[in-house]
Write an enzyme that holds these catalytic residues in place. Sequence first.
Site, PDB file in Angstrom:
ATOM      1  N   LYS A 107       0.823  -1.216   0.000  1.00 15.57           N
ATOM      2  CA  LYS A 107       0.000   0.000   0.000  1.00 15.57           C
ATOM      3  C   LYS A 107       0.858   1.269   0.000  1.00 15.57           C
ATOM      4  O   LYS A 107       0.424   2.318  -0.472  1.00 15.57           O
ATOM      5  CB  LYS A 107      -0.922   0.027   1.224  1.00 15.57           C
ATOM      6  CG  LYS A 107      -1.806  -1.199   1.429  1.00 15.57           C
ATOM      7  CD  LYS A 107      -2.879  -1.309   0.367  1.00 15.57           C
ATOM      8  CE  LYS A 107      -4.020  -2.232   0.741  1.00 15.57           C
ATOM      9  NZ  LYS A 107      -3.677  -3.653   0.842  1.00 15.57           N
TER      10      LYS A 107
HETATM   11  C1  LIG Z   1      -4.340  -4.770   0.384  1.00 13.23           C
HETATM   12  C2  LIG Z   1      -3.587  -6.027   0.300  1.00 13.23           C
HETATM   13  C3  LIG Z   1      -3.915  -7.012  -0.642  1.00 13.23           C
HETATM   14  C4  LIG Z   1      -5.082  -6.879  -1.581  1.00 13.23           C
HETATM   15  O1  LIG Z   1      -4.914  -5.857  -2.525  1.00 13.23           O
HETATM   16  P1  LIG Z   1      -6.181  -5.276  -3.322  1.00 13.23           P
HETATM   17  O2  LIG Z   1      -5.637  -4.143  -4.100  1.00 13.23           O
HETATM   18  O3  LIG Z   1      -7.150  -4.833  -2.253  1.00 13.23           O
HETATM   19  O4  LIG Z   1      -6.724  -6.376  -4.136  1.00 13.23           O
HETATM   20  C5  LIG Z   1      -3.124  -8.151  -0.708  1.00 13.23           C
HETATM   21  N1  LIG Z   1      -2.081  -8.321   0.133  1.00 13.23           N
HETATM   22  C6  LIG Z   1      -1.751  -7.408   1.058  1.00 13.23           C
HETATM   23  C7  LIG Z   1      -0.606  -7.687   1.957  1.00 13.23           C
HETATM   24  C8  LIG Z   1      -2.481  -6.229   1.175  1.00 13.23           C
HETATM   25  O5  LIG Z   1      -2.133  -5.322   2.091  1.00 13.23           O
END
Ligand SMILES: *Cc1c(COP(=O)(O)O)cnc(C)c1O
Length: 493
Positions: A107
């Site tokens: 993120k």
């Molecule tokens: C947010 C997240 C996901 C999922 O990603 P999306 O964009 O919501 O599909 C997968 N793995 C981790 C570690 C995340 O933080």
Amino acid sequence: MYLSTRGNIDAQTSAQAIALGMVPQGGLFVPQEIPCVDWKQYANCSYAELALQIMKLYCGDLPAGTLEEAVKVYGDGRFDTSNPAPLVEVGGCGMLELWHGPTAAFKDMALQVLPYLLTASIKELGLDVEVLILTATSGDTGKAALDGFKDVPGTRIVVFYPDGGVSAVQERQMVTTGGGNTFVVAVNGNFDECQTAVKKIFSSEELRQKLNANHMVFSSANSINWGRLLPQIVYYFWAYLEAVRLGRTAAEEKINIVVPTGNFGNILAAYYAKRMGLPLGKLICASNKNNVLTDFFTAGTYESNRPFYLTSSPSMDILISSNFERFLFEVSGRDAGKTSSWFQRLSSEGKFSVDPDTLTACRENMIAGWTDEEGVFETIKKVYEEDNYLLDPHTAVAMKVYNDYRENSGDKTFTVLTSTASPFKFAQSVLTAIAGDSYRECGPWEALTRLSALTGWDIPSGLQGLREKPAQKVYRCQPEEITAYLERKFLKD
Ligand SMILES: *Cc1c(COP(=O)(O)O)cnc(C)c1O
């Protein structure tokens, strides 16, 4: 310009789309045109230069210098590697490590940049307002958003997480952010309930007016905001350039991409990269036991009324996958009427079915698969033993789904997996997977040091000393109490 997936608002500039976060009447912003580019022109770019070039294509209206300033985050030391998204080889595939940012999850790739885009958008629109950012989180978005917006002038951020639905480390990360403008709320419900409550607030005209009267506007740091998705497109170009540089693929040859999916933002960014002309082959959407997307690709029915499971990959414990709306809009030939009726039905009846043509188009663009907890734990163990590499449970979901795919299809195309979190973020699960049940009793903090001692891997700096850091107060409430909380906390009248 940006359109609504539900055709319910005039085309908006990127500043408007980013400032609003989502269409107030429901619906998500998508770019009116998807620019086509030749990836080769970026061959000698640094990550920051690449990010600048790609993002420029989508937000030319932001004040001059905004993007130049924003992309500095990739080179100013906040990522713990000089290359913020290294591609490493593990067991014959490429692992795109996206967790070298300050909060140890992917993120950060977007949430370190979003504050620049959002504050510039507000400025561009000539608004003299404070932005109140509401963010629902299943664990990782919350911390990354708090960290990105911490002490950013003109913003306040409130994060809503499912009480008991995030890991101890994730919770601790969120409540130790500090900063004068960050707020953390534990909601008695799951992620979907948090996200639905937040979306409802966004579409409340009454609240919007009250906020305006207080010189404030709402925005979102979730991937419903285009400003979140855009920086994510960049790393797919980077992955391709790295694969060519490593000699793992010939120029113009396609590579496959596997993404551990929750809210569908990450894989949607891959889809847009492909639409922009990047030579990507199969896009593989990997889910955990909350396999609503896999079922959709099988039968054409999206059914969110189903058991909800808490798994070792909490950031994928999602049944209402927001960005799927953007994908369906695109593959249905940008049919806002259809998209609107599907997603209205989803919110009123908990399910919808698409027509055969749309389902065919979905399958032409993407493959879906899922794995249970056993598959996750076995995969972490196997990869550690065979390749001396640690996978976090989310990335392990992707690896398992990919291994199944490769076995069934015989597809030998070079494949890149997006590695979405540091294994230390989920140290208890990883430790149990590689060292056995005797570690199940080990607490979350002990697990960090034990995992490091056992493997020789370093604990990411963002996760060190967390336990000792002073924690801020968490407000606990029911989903339906969120509005009252916001009114009390942020609105004078
Ligand atoms: C947010 C997240 C996901 C999922 O990603 P999306 O964009 O919501 O599909 C997968 N793995 C981790 C570690 C995340 O933080």
